[in-house]
Design a protein around this motif. Sequence first.
Motif, mmCIF file in Angstrom:
data_model
loop_
_atom_site.group_PDB
_atom_site.id
_atom_site.type_symbol
_atom_site.label_atom_id
_atom_site.label_comp_id
_atom_site.label_asym_id
_atom_site.label_seq_id
_atom_site.Cartn_x
_atom_site.Cartn_y
_atom_site.Cartn_z
ATOM 1 N N GLU A 1 1.249 5.047 1.800
ATOM 2 C CA GLU A 1 0.839 6.009 2.817
ATOM 3 C C GLU A 1 1.616 7.303 2.608
ATOM 4 O O GLU A 1 2.793 7.262 2.295
ATOM 5 N N TRP B 1 0.843 -1.196 0.000
ATOM 6 C CA TRP B 1 0.000 0.000 0.000
ATOM 7 C C TRP B 1 0.880 1.248 0.000
ATOM 8 O O TRP B 1 2.090 1.157 0.184
ATOM 9 N N ARG C 1 5.252 -1.913 1.219
ATOM 10 C CA ARG C 1 4.676 -0.765 1.925
ATOM 11 C C ARG C 1 5.479 0.473 1.526
ATOM 12 O O ARG C 1 6.690 0.516 1.726
ATOM 13 N N ILE D 1 2.569 11.265 4.029
ATOM 14 C CA ILE D 1 2.623 12.234 5.133
ATOM 15 C C ILE D 1 2.839 13.592 4.481
ATOM 16 O O ILE D 1 3.834 13.784 3.768
ATOM 17 N N ILE E 1 6.052 4.460 1.960
ATOM 18 C CA ILE E 1 5.771 5.591 2.852
ATOM 19 C C ILE E 1 6.409 6.831 2.240
ATOM 20 O O ILE E 1 7.625 6.876 2.043
ATOM 21 N N ARG F 1 8.339 6.146 11.404
ATOM 22 C CA ARG F 1 7.746 4.930 10.812
ATOM 23 C C ARG F 1 8.827 4.000 10.290
ATOM 24 O O ARG F 1 8.703 2.770 10.405
ATOM 25 N N ALA G 1 -3.132 7.212 -2.938
ATOM 26 C CA ALA G 1 -2.649 6.602 -1.698
ATOM 27 C C ALA G 1 -3.791 5.968 -0.909
ATOM 28 O O ALA G 1 -4.926 6.444 -0.946
ATOM 29 N N GLU G 2 -3.482 4.862 -0.208
ATOM 30 C CA GLU G 2 -4.472 4.246 0.680
ATOM 31 C C GLU G 2 -4.703 5.106 1.917
ATOM 32 O O GLU G 2 -5.785 5.152 2.473
ATOM 33 N N GLN G 3 -3.604 5.759 2.378
ATOM 34 C CA GLN G 3 -3.698 6.495 3.631
ATOM 35 C C GLN G 3 -2.940 7.808 3.508
ATOM 36 O O GLN G 3 -1.842 7.843 2.960
ATOM 37 N N VAL G 4 -3.554 8.900 4.006
ATOM 38 C CA VAL G 4 -2.917 10.216 3.963
ATOM 39 C C VAL G 4 -2.970 10.831 5.356
ATOM 40 O O VAL G 4 -4.020 10.822 5.997
ATOM 41 N N GLN G 5 -1.831 11.310 5.837
ATOM 42 C CA GLN G 5 -1.841 12.075 7.089
ATOM 43 C C GLN G 5 -1.380 13.496 6.796
ATOM 44 O O GLN G 5 -0.273 13.724 6.312
ATOM 45 N N LYS G 6 -2.264 14.464 7.079
ATOM 46 C CA LYS G 6 -1.885 15.873 6.959
ATOM 47 C C LYS G 6 -1.384 16.318 8.321
ATOM 48 O O LYS G 6 -2.098 16.180 9.331
#
Length: 205
Positions: free
Chosen positions: A12, A10, A111, A14, A113, A29, A136-141
């Motif tokens: 992810e 996946w 994975r 940032i 990142i 991470r 992306a499967e996952q996004v962190q702002k």
Amino acid sequence: MSFMRPGAGWIEVITGPMFSGKSEELIRRLRRAAIARLRLQVFKPAVDDRFSVDEVVSHSHWRVPSEPVKTAAEILERMDPRTEVVGIDEAQFFDEELPRVCSHLADLGKRVIVAGLDTDYRGVPFGPMPELLAVAEQVQKVTAICARCGAPASFTQRLIPSDEQVIVGAGDLYEARCRRCHEPGGPVHIDERWLFTPDDGKRER
Ligand code: ADP
Ligand code: ZN
């Protein structure tokens, strides 16, 4: 080595402004992945040589070894098939191939990142980031602290006048600003003749 299978990978991301801790979070991470004894490879664009060419370094001086690459495709050329976790910093400086490269690595079961600026100093989406955020499967702002008012900051203020999108630098050239304090056109040059004070009208010069 953990068992890698297609579909198990996946992406992810940032993202946020400068000084928001993107590199710190990426390094955190990656360290945890290293503790889990996963095989890592870390890349950053060769353009970003502000601290070190072969390490990812945060403004708080956390660091991990990395490989400098000139293009996104070079990440694939340098990829060890055994690598399980791929870290990429300063993603905004990569070419438009980056989302495709990251998707390919995720398809292979890795994975991925990625850390990078969402917008440039004008507040305009930066390089390959919009497409990367979309796939992306996952996004962190993440946010920084506004250097003007202390509010959470999502924008990057350039402190010197220039129209170039990329001037690589840190503390002295840029600062984090909130939406209210951000000046998208760069520093505003106030003509002092237009500064008034309440009692005397035009200010004494
Ligand atoms: P980024 O990769 O997003 O530019 P870094 O991970 O390199 O950010 O650096 C984050 C660190 O920068 C913070 O932990 C803090 O020590 C420092 N820092 C300096 N100025 C600020 C600010 N205005 N807001 C938040 N952190 C800041
Ligand atoms: Zn502010």
